[in-house]
Design a protein around this motif. Sequence first.
Motif, PDB file in Angstrom:
ATOM      1  N   LYS A 152       0.835  -1.212   0.000  1.00  0.00           N
ATOM      2  CA  LYS A 152       0.000   0.000   0.000  1.00  0.00           C
ATOM      3  C   LYS A 152       0.863   1.252   0.000  1.00  0.00           C
ATOM      4  O   LYS A 152       0.613   2.195  -0.764  1.00  0.00           O
ATOM      5  CB  LYS A 152      -0.933  -0.004   1.211  1.00  0.00           C
ATOM      6  N   ASP A 167      -8.934   7.052  -5.269  1.00  0.00           N
ATOM      7  CA  ASP A 167      -9.164   6.103  -4.178  1.00  0.00           C
ATOM      8  C   ASP A 167      -9.575   4.744  -4.713  1.00  0.00           C
ATOM      9  O   ASP A 167      -9.096   3.698  -4.249  1.00  0.00           O
ATOM     10  CB  ASP A 167     -10.232   6.635  -3.213  1.00  0.00           C
ATOM     11  N   LEU A 168     -10.470   4.752  -5.696  1.00  0.00           N
ATOM     12  CA  LEU A 168     -10.896   3.499  -6.316  1.00  0.00           C
ATOM     13  C   LEU A 168      -9.732   2.838  -7.047  1.00  0.00           C
ATOM     14  O   LEU A 168      -9.543   1.618  -6.980  1.00  0.00           O
ATOM     15  CB  LEU A 168     -12.042   3.765  -7.296  1.00  0.00           C
ATOM     16  N   ARG A 216      -7.553   1.137  -4.443  1.00  0.00           N
ATOM     17  CA  ARG A 216      -8.186  -0.071  -3.905  1.00  0.00           C
ATOM     18  C   ARG A 216      -8.137  -1.220  -4.892  1.00  0.00           C
ATOM     19  O   ARG A 216      -7.823  -2.359  -4.537  1.00  0.00           O
ATOM     20  CB  ARG A 216      -9.645   0.222  -3.513  1.00  0.00           C
ATOM     21  N   LYS A 217      -8.450  -0.930  -6.148  1.00  0.00           N
ATOM     22  CA  LYS A 217      -8.450  -1.976  -7.178  1.00  0.00           C
ATOM     23  C   LYS A 217      -7.046  -2.538  -7.399  1.00  0.00           C
ATOM     24  O   LYS A 217      -6.860  -3.748  -7.583  1.00  0.00           O
ATOM     25  CB  LYS A 217      -8.994  -1.409  -8.494  1.00  0.00           C
ATOM     26  N   ASN A 265      -6.190  -4.769  -4.492  1.00  0.00           N
ATOM     27  CA  ASN A 265      -6.929  -6.031  -4.573  1.00  0.00           C
ATOM     28  C   ASN A 265      -6.249  -7.015  -5.509  1.00  0.00           C
ATOM     29  O   ASN A 265      -6.249  -8.225  -5.259  1.00  0.00           O
ATOM     30  CB  ASN A 265      -8.368  -5.778  -5.029  1.00  0.00           C
ATOM     31  N   LYS A 286      -3.112  -8.316  -3.564  1.00  0.00           N
ATOM     32  CA  LYS A 286      -3.402  -9.110  -2.361  1.00  0.00           C
ATOM     33  C   LYS A 286      -3.427 -10.612  -2.634  1.00  0.00           C
ATOM     34  O   LYS A 286      -3.219 -11.419  -1.723  1.00  0.00           O
ATOM     35  CB  LYS A 286      -4.749  -8.683  -1.758  1.00  0.00           C
TER      36      LYS A 286
END
Length: 267
Positions: free
Chosen positions: A95, A151-152, A155-156, A159, A162
């Motif tokens: 992150k 922000d999106l 996050r994407k 993901n 991860k």
Amino acid sequence: MKQVCVITGGGSGMGLATAKVLGKDNYILIVGRTQKKLENAVAELACEGIEAEYFVCDVADRDSVNELVAKATSLGNIFTVIHAAGLSPNMGNAKALLQVNAIGTINIHEAFYEVMEEGSSIIDVSSMSGHMVPSLIIPKKLYRLSRIDKDLFLRKMLNRIKILPGKLKAEVAYAVSKNFVIWYSKTDAVKFGNKGMRVLSVSPGFFETPMGELEKKRTDAYIKNSAIKRMGHVEEIANLLSFCVSDKASYLTGTDILCDGGCIASG
């Protein structure tokens, strides 16, 4: 008015070396997150007769970047921004790497675009790693979100990372973030060009810097098999960056320059 050169990540390594070259003809504003390092850098520049000051800024924080822009414009006309700030895999988690390397680049572009004038330029420092990401795992479709919803986008991107094993998360996040920097620079070229400005990226290989030392064990094999079998000297990348912002390179924009001693070429 003064002709100002803003150098993020200017407290050491490539950024500081570039300040020593560009500082011969420009007023230098070096930028970083660690005040003591910046103070030492300004003192080192002063010993070489270079006028400089520092500004503490977190490029991942848009408000902090806005404050940087206000400071830079108060000093004079912004001639160039060398955006060398970034984190390596040994300096943060996935992150943090994406926030500084990717979101930080977006923040610098968006904020400085509003105040820079014709003839100026932004040079983003990417990495050889950005050229090494297998195409199957490059989330280029997600890159477009960076101009719609940051922000999106973040996050994407997280993901996607991860799903990787723990030890690979930071490595892949770093490489993908640097691949993104190359893409973002290229795709911002027309926007900047409409105002008579240039934007491009430079992708260094392995250089003798504090960040390079952290990666040294991992890089020995690459260097052994590269075309020029050594690490780069910071003066070499500083001279390249200085050329890129000069009038001699006034037709150069919307591209990436790989400066890696032939590591990628060696396969």
